[in-house]
Motif scaffolding. Structure first.
Motif, PDB file in Angstrom:
ATOM      1  N   ILE A  33      36.410  42.860  52.989  1.00  0.00           N
ATOM      2  CA  ILE A  33      35.756  43.177  51.719  1.00  0.00           C
ATOM      3  C   ILE A  33      34.314  42.709  51.839  1.00  0.00           C
ATOM      4  CG2 ILE A  33      35.687  42.809  49.240  1.00  0.00           C
ATOM      5  CD1 ILE A  33      38.624  42.248  49.286  1.00  0.00           C
ATOM      6  N   PHE A  34      33.426  43.668  51.821  1.00  0.00           N
ATOM      7  CA  PHE A  34      32.016  43.379  52.062  1.00  0.00           C
ATOM      8  C   PHE A  34      31.277  43.533  50.736  1.00  0.00           C
ATOM      9  CE2 PHE A  34      27.703  44.386  53.383  1.00  0.00           C
ATOM     10  CZ  PHE A  34      27.503  43.514  54.437  1.00  0.00           C
ATOM     11  N   CYS A  35      30.704  42.449  50.245  1.00  0.00           N
ATOM     12  CA  CYS A  35      30.011  42.529  48.963  1.00  0.00           C
ATOM     13  C   CYS A  35      28.533  42.817  49.181  1.00  0.00           C
ATOM     14  CB  CYS A  35      30.138  41.215  48.207  1.00  0.00           C
ATOM     15  SG  CYS A  35      31.664  41.099  47.318  1.00  0.00           S
ATOM     16  N   VAL A  36      28.016  43.724  48.398  1.00  0.00           N
ATOM     17  CA  VAL A  36      26.574  43.931  48.383  1.00  0.00           C
ATOM     18  C   VAL A  36      26.090  43.405  47.044  1.00  0.00           C
ATOM     19  CG1 VAL A  36      24.705  45.583  48.480  1.00  0.00           C
ATOM     20  CG2 VAL A  36      26.761  45.964  49.817  1.00  0.00           C
ATOM     21  N   MET A  37      25.222  42.392  47.116  1.00  0.00           N
ATOM     22  CA  MET A  37      24.841  41.718  45.892  1.00  0.00           C
ATOM     23  C   MET A  37      23.348  41.795  45.676  1.00  0.00           C
ATOM     24  SD  MET A  37      25.186  38.194  44.253  1.00  0.00           S
ATOM     25  CE  MET A  37      23.498  38.324  44.569  1.00  0.00           C
ATOM     26  N   GLY A  38      22.954  41.979  44.446  1.00  0.00           N
ATOM     27  CA  GLY A  38      21.529  41.997  44.154  1.00  0.00           C
ATOM     28  C   GLY A  38      21.356  42.257  42.673  1.00  0.00           C
ATOM     29  N   LEU A  39      20.158  42.008  42.179  1.00  0.00           N
ATOM     30  CA  LEU A  39      19.911  42.257  40.767  1.00  0.00           C
ATOM     31  C   LEU A  39      19.734  43.748  40.555  1.00  0.00           C
ATOM     32  CD1 LEU A  39      17.526  39.294  40.070  1.00  0.00           C
ATOM     33  CD2 LEU A  39      19.990  39.464  39.732  1.00  0.00           C
ATOM     34  N   SER A  40      19.672  44.163  39.294  1.00  0.00           N
ATOM     35  CA  SER A  40      19.512  45.591  39.048  1.00  0.00           C
ATOM     36  C   SER A  40      18.155  46.026  39.586  1.00  0.00           C
ATOM     37  CB  SER A  40      19.633  45.899  37.561  1.00  0.00           C
ATOM     38  OG  SER A  40      18.909  44.969  36.820  1.00  0.00           O
ATOM     39  N   GLY A  41      18.153  47.199  40.211  1.00  0.00           N
ATOM     40  CA  GLY A  41      16.924  47.699  40.807  1.00  0.00           C
ATOM     41  C   GLY A  41      16.717  47.231  42.229  1.00  0.00           C
ATOM     42  N   SER A  42      17.683  46.471  42.781  1.00  0.00           N
ATOM     43  CA  SER A  42      17.494  45.990  44.144  1.00  0.00           C
ATOM     44  C   SER A  42      17.929  47.024  45.175  1.00  0.00           C
ATOM     45  CB  SER A  42      18.269  44.695  44.358  1.00  0.00           C
ATOM     46  OG  SER A  42      19.639  44.917  44.143  1.00  0.00           O
ATOM     47  N   LEU A  95      41.016  41.094  36.530  1.00  0.00           N
ATOM     48  CA  LEU A  95      40.979  42.232  37.452  1.00  0.00           C
ATOM     49  C   LEU A  95      40.497  41.818  38.834  1.00  0.00           C
ATOM     50  CD1 LEU A  95      39.821  45.375  35.482  1.00  0.00           C
ATOM     51  CD2 LEU A  95      42.054  44.787  36.346  1.00  0.00           C
ATOM     52  N   GLN A  96      39.567  40.850  38.874  1.00  0.00           N
ATOM     53  CA  GLN A  96      39.112  40.364  40.187  1.00  0.00           C
ATOM     54  C   GLN A  96      40.289  39.778  40.961  1.00  0.00           C
ATOM     55  OE1 GLN A  96      36.133  37.619  38.932  1.00  0.00           O
ATOM     56  NE2 GLN A  96      34.542  39.173  38.723  1.00  0.00           N
ATOM     57  N   ARG A 122      44.377  40.250  45.273  1.00  0.00           N
ATOM     58  CA  ARG A 122      45.784  40.326  45.687  1.00  0.00           C
ATOM     59  C   ARG A 122      46.104  41.684  46.292  1.00  0.00           C
ATOM     60  NH1 ARG A 122      47.310  37.744  41.189  1.00  0.00           N
ATOM     61  NH2 ARG A 122      47.900  39.646  40.103  1.00  0.00           N
ATOM     62  N   LEU A 123      45.662  42.723  45.561  1.00  0.00           N
ATOM     63  CA  LEU A 123      45.966  44.096  45.965  1.00  0.00           C
ATOM     64  C   LEU A 123      45.371  44.399  47.334  1.00  0.00           C
ATOM     65  CD1 LEU A 123      47.362  46.529  44.634  1.00  0.00           C
ATOM     66  CD2 LEU A 123      45.107  47.314  43.935  1.00  0.00           C
ATOM     67  N   SER A 124      44.113  44.003  47.521  1.00  0.00           N
ATOM     68  CA  SER A 124      43.471  44.384  48.778  1.00  0.00           C
ATOM     69  C   SER A 124      44.026  43.565  49.934  1.00  0.00           C
ATOM     70  CB  SER A 124      41.951  44.247  48.681  1.00  0.00           C
ATOM     71  OG  SER A 124      41.624  42.998  48.182  1.00  0.00           O
ATOM     72  N   SER A 132      47.114  43.139  50.390  1.00  0.00           N
ATOM     73  CA  SER A 132      48.250  43.904  50.900  1.00  0.00           C
ATOM     74  C   SER A 132      47.842  45.281  51.416  1.00  0.00           C
ATOM     75  CB  SER A 132      49.320  44.033  49.807  1.00  0.00           C
ATOM     76  OG  SER A 132      48.778  44.770  48.732  1.00  0.00           O
ATOM     77  N   LEU A 133      46.806  45.881  50.813  1.00  0.00           N
ATOM     78  CA  LEU A 133      46.415  47.235  51.228  1.00  0.00           C
ATOM     79  C   LEU A 133      45.533  47.229  52.470  1.00  0.00           C
ATOM     80  CD1 LEU A 133      45.575  48.832  47.763  1.00  0.00           C
ATOM     81  CD2 LEU A 133      47.549  49.325  49.199  1.00  0.00           C
ATOM     82  N   LYS A 134      44.716  46.167  52.607  1.00  0.00           N
ATOM     83  CA  LYS A 134      43.824  46.003  53.759  1.00  0.00           C
ATOM     84  C   LYS A 134      42.873  47.180  53.945  1.00  0.00           C
ATOM     85  CE  LYS A 134      46.273  42.603  56.412  1.00  0.00           C
ATOM     86  NZ  LYS A 134      47.396  42.389  55.465  1.00  0.00           N
ATOM     87  N   LYS A 135      42.328  47.679  52.821  1.00  0.00           N
ATOM     88  CA  LYS A 135      41.326  48.740  52.926  1.00  0.00           C
ATOM     89  C   LYS A 135      39.966  48.107  53.218  1.00  0.00           C
ATOM     90  CE  LYS A 135      43.827  52.170  50.996  1.00  0.00           C
ATOM     91  NZ  LYS A 135      44.482  53.056  51.973  1.00  0.00           N
ATOM     92  N   THR A 136      39.189  48.789  54.033  1.00  0.00           N
ATOM     93  CA  THR A 136      37.799  48.370  54.193  1.00  0.00           C
ATOM     94  C   THR A 136      37.089  48.636  52.872  1.00  0.00           C
ATOM     95  OG1 THR A 136      37.950  49.156  56.435  1.00  0.00           O
ATOM     96  CG2 THR A 136      35.749  48.683  55.596  1.00  0.00           C
ATOM     97  N   THR A 137      36.484  47.596  52.298  1.00  0.00           N
ATOM     98  CA  THR A 137      35.924  47.765  50.960  1.00  0.00           C
ATOM     99  C   THR A 137      34.471  47.342  50.925  1.00  0.00           C
ATOM    100  OG1 THR A 137      38.089  47.238  50.028  1.00  0.00           O
ATOM    101  CG2 THR A 137      36.211  47.153  48.535  1.00  0.00           C
ATOM    102  N   VAL A 138      33.646  48.201  50.329  1.00  0.00           N
ATOM    103  CA  VAL A 138      32.267  47.797  50.052  1.00  0.00           C
ATOM    104  C   VAL A 138      32.184  47.601  48.551  1.00  0.00           C
ATOM    105  CG1 VAL A 138      29.852  48.423  50.151  1.00  0.00           C
ATOM    106  CG2 VAL A 138      31.384  49.077  51.994  1.00  0.00           C
TER     107      VAL A 138
END
Lengths: 346, 513
Positions: free
Chosen positions: A54-63, A201-202, A207-209, A211-217
């Protein structure tokens, strides 16, 4: 799994000329806007996302984070650079191939859910399969099983707009999963929800991912969320990726003041692990410390919160072991120092 | 000191507050350009009071609208100019104008008659006619009359002073108001300018010259015209060129006769197409036994709008049947149905095409405005030229007037489809066709249906006009009633049209739920 190299996105009529000028003269964002009337959305982004992470892309709005991710399924075409997903060069796909690629390989979840209001929940979930041309019974069976996974099995026949925000986003997630894609793109999926539902939901998603092991951005503007959900985090600013690393990397070694400011407010208890808090065995013994046999032992990747709990009950320092060897020692003062360092920054 | 009527500046905001005040003060010179110290003080003064603060700007009062124009306050300038003109004209009229001109003309004409009568009287006396008494009476009454008008003229001439005086008062008052509001108006413009630097500021030469010329020209011509009426012919009448109009008419006529001559194939094809649809619909509506049609309509309203509406529509149909409007109503429905069907068949695809092509849409928009606002009687002339009189021409006329809402509302509906929903569909690999049929059209459906409804209603409004060019039906009855001032028939037929509209509206609108 996802390889992004040298991706630029400039918005405006003169984007090619502007890119040439940026490359040859190295002019900045504001000058580009002034001279070419071109807005820089994404600037020279390089990153690799591993399979199943699970790869997070983080930044403020407009980034530029949403802009960047929209290149992965080519909702936007890059001005320059290449994107390869599972060996497929996304930028070279023909329109037909692109549609089939989007349908089979990538599932996307949107901030404002983007469900079709005139359709039932189950029809919404079945939409990717409908586009693929799967017959009605088969796609409804598949949709029902996915709905069950997100715990909305009983809601299939309701209209999407009858559901609460949190439920709608679960429908959105179910829709993205329905076609069993290899890659999940999540564009600030929980930002529009209230904090309690968001937390819930987080956790569910983590938990869900697992078990599913999807590559997630996973795009987010919330560092807490990024830390909670992501295996690795990329921080974006003004269209550039300023740092990529695990939560601990980023909190401990921020690449610049901007990142440092960003991570200042984050609680260290969950992020910091023993090996970052400890002093080495040698340093401990050099300063005259001794090790008792009954000292508590913890692995090097144990979070700080566990060490604190132990330190409350034990007066003796905690021994940290890695690969079966004792590598370091954590004393109460080490813990307190770590906490106060975090507090000073914030 | 802490005054209650003034919000205390929050702790730490003091410097920011001072900086803002200084910034405002420092930018005044840049804005006004001339008399900077004066305006800085005045603006400061205005800012220190709440509500309207009268200040006195001598120049604004003296120069009046020229000052306001030169400062770019054109809306004020124009308003003041109108009042100034009234004042100046009154003064000029009172001082130089020939107020009694009208009365004197009447005196002169009466004097002519009087002279004639006197001669008649003299010759009557000479010949000893028996009409002497009659002539004497006439002369006497004319003389009295002249005396009255002379007095009137004299009174009017004396009024001149008062008129001039009233003009002077008006002028004085407007100057006073100008001097009082000038700084306030300029200060408000200054505040606008701070946020939007494109707002007019300073005293641009262009504006000053323009204002001066404008004011002088208007004042001089107005004063000339009112003081010495008729002295300059150009002022009283717009100079016309009859030849231009004649040429224009012949050019337009030439174009239409050319179009009629060379477009025959096209217009014949259109006529035949319309006829085909019209005949089919007429066959359905008029030839089918009334009981079938009536029960079908009631069933349809029941399905789409419920029981109570179905009962109402049954009552409406009974009204038409019992009063003998049935056949005519069906003819009207056939005509209208043809026009509405064609409008919808053309309009919805056109709207779909235009929705994502802003340039194309902005190109057809003026055409649609033209179609909707041009009076029906005007475009009926070329329509008759192209299609002759009769039902096809009536259908075309109705389509021109009623065809636009369905295009507009289709475009509106499609543009209103949330972009993120479309993006989501695209992200799952939707093709253009899928996007259109499964996302765009369903989401735009309420708007499109409103467009269809509007088109039907507008088409119905054309029933009476269409009957002018030979469309039979309810409109004919109304037209006939109009020609013979037959109130009863007209109103009954009008109600029949109204009921047609209501039934159609309920059928289309009921489905919207």
């Amino acid at each position: 799994m996802i390889e992004v190299s040298g991706v630029w996105k400039l918005f405006g009529d003169a984007s090619e000329a502007a890119l040439a000028a940026i490359r040859s003269e190295g002019i900045g964002k504001s000058e580009v806007l002034e001279r070419f009337n071109v807005v820089v959305g994404v600037a020279d982004v390089n990153l690799d996302v591993q399979r199943g992470e699970i790869f997070c892309v983080m930044g403020l709005s407009g980034s530029g984070k949403s802009t960047l991710v929209r290149h992965f399924n080519r909702l936007l075409d890059p001005t320059a650079g290449s994107i390869t997903i599972d060996g497929t060069d996304v930028t070279a796909l023909s329109p037909t191939a692109l549609r089939s690629f989007r349908n089979k390989t990538i599932g996307m979840v949107f901030q404002n859910f983007a469900l079709l209001p005139h359709r039932s929940v189950i029809d919404n979930v079945a939409m990717p399969l409908e586009i693929r041309g799967v017959n009605k019974n088969a796609r409804l069976r598949q949709a029902a099983s996915i709905l069950d996974v997100v715990e909305l099995g009983a809601w299939g026949n309701k209209f999407a707009h009858e559901l609460s925000g949190g439920m709608q986003q679960r429908v959105g997630l179910a829709r993205a999963l329905a076609a069993d894609p290899d890659v999940l793109l999540m564009d600030e999926p929980f930002s529009a929800l209230d904090p309690l539902i968001r937390r819930q939901l987080q956790d569910e998603f983590v938990r869900l991912s697992a078990s599913l092991k999807k590559t997630t951005v996973f795009i987010t503007h919330d560092l807490d969320e990024a830390v909670r959900v992501g295996d690795r985090i990329a921080i974006m600013r003004d269209g550039r990726v300023v740092q990529i690393g695990t939560a601990e990397d980023i909190v401990m070694n921020p690449a610049d003041d901007y990142v440092a400011d960003f991570v200042a407010g984050i609680s260290r208890l969950k992020i910091m692990r023993a090996h970052a808090v400890m002093q080495t065995i040698d340093a401990w013994q050099a300063s005259g410390g001794s090790l008792t046999a009954d000292a508590p032992r913890q692995p090097a990747d144990e979070p700080l919160s566990t060490l604190i709990t132990l330190a409350i009950d034990n007066d003796s320092p905690i021994v940290i072991e890695e690969d079966g060897r004792d590598v370091g020692v954590v004393t109460r003062s080490d813990i307190l120092r770590t906490i106060i360092e975090g507090a000073e920054v914030s | 000191m802490n005054r209650l009527d003034e919000p205390s500046v929050l702790l730490g905001g003091e410097t920011a507050a001072n900086a803002l005040a200084a910034e405002r003060r420092n930018r005044v010179p840049q804005f006004v350009r001339t008399h900077t110290d004066y305006y800085t003080r005045q603006f400061e003064h205005i800012g220190n009071r709440s509500g309207f603060t009268p200040t006195f700007n001598m120049m604004a009062g003296l120069l009046g609208s020229i000052w306001f124009g030169a400062r770019g306050l054109w809306n004020w300038a124009v308003m003041f100019l109108i009042i100034e003109v009234v004042g100046f004209v009154q003064i000029a009229r009172g001082l130089f104008g020939d107020l009694a001109a009208g009365a004197r003309e009447r005196v002169a004409s009466i004097e002519n008659t009087l002279e004639l009568r006197r001669q008649q009287l003299a010759s009557a006396i000479e010949s000893g006619s028996d009409k002497i008494a009659v002539y004497e009476r006439t002369v006497k009454s004319l003389e009295d009359n002249i005396g009255g008008i002379r007095l009137e003229a004299q009174a009017m001439e004396e009024q001149g002073v008062w008129i001039a005086l009233s003009g002077l008062v008006v002028l004085f008052l407007v100057k006073l108001v100008q001097a009082l509001v000038a700084n306030t108006a300029l200060e408000r413009r200054f505040s606008d300018w701070l946020s939007d630097p494109t707002v007019r500021h300073g005293m641009p030469t262009r504006d000053s010259v323009l204002a001066a010329i404008f004011v002088v020209v208007i004042l001089v011509t107005a004063m000339l015209h009112y003081s010495f009426p008729g002295s300059i012919a150009l002022l009283s009448e717009f100079p016309t060129l009859p030849s231009i109009r004649l040429t224009a008419i012949s050019v337009v006529e030439g174009f239409f006769s050319f179009a009629v001559l060379h477009g025959e194939v096209l217009f014949d094809a259109i006529t035949r197409g319309i006829r085909l649809l019209l005949d089919t619909l007429e066959l359905v509506f008029v030839q089918t036994p009334w009981i079938v049609i009536a029960s079908f309509i009631i069933l349809l309203t029941w399905l789409s709008a419920g029981v109570s509406t179905a009962i109402f529509s049954g009552a409406f149909l009974a009204y038409m049947g019992l009063l003998g409007f049935w056949d005519k109503a069906m003819t009207t429905l056939a005509l209208l149905g043809t026009a509405a069907c064609l409008s919808i068949i053309i309009g919805i695809p056109l709207g779909m095409f235009a929705a994502r092509r802003p340039r194309f849409y902005s190109a057809i928009q003026p055409i649609m405005d033209f179609m909707q606002t041009m009076p029906a009687f005007v475009f009926m002339i070329p329509v008759i030229a192209f299609f002759g009189t009769g039902k096809p021409a009536a259908v075309v006329t109705t389509m021109i007037f009623g065809g636009t809402p369905v295009v507009r509302l289709t475009v509106l509906g499609l543009r209103g489809v949330p972009e993120h929903v479309r993006e989501a569909a695209v992200s799952f690999g939707a093709s253009k066709w899928y996007l259109l049929t499964r996302v765009d059209l369903p989401l735009a459906a309420p708007s499109i249906r409103a467009g269809i409804n509007q088109t039907i209603m507008l088409s119905l409004a054309m029933v009476v006009v269409a009957s002018l060019i030979g469309a039979k039906g309810l409109g004919e009855d109304v037209l006939e009633a109009l020609q013979y001032a037959n109130v009863g028939q007209g109103i009954l037929a009008g109600f029949a049209i109204l009921f047609c509209a209501m039934i159609l509206d309920r059928i289309v609108q009921g489905a919207r739920k």
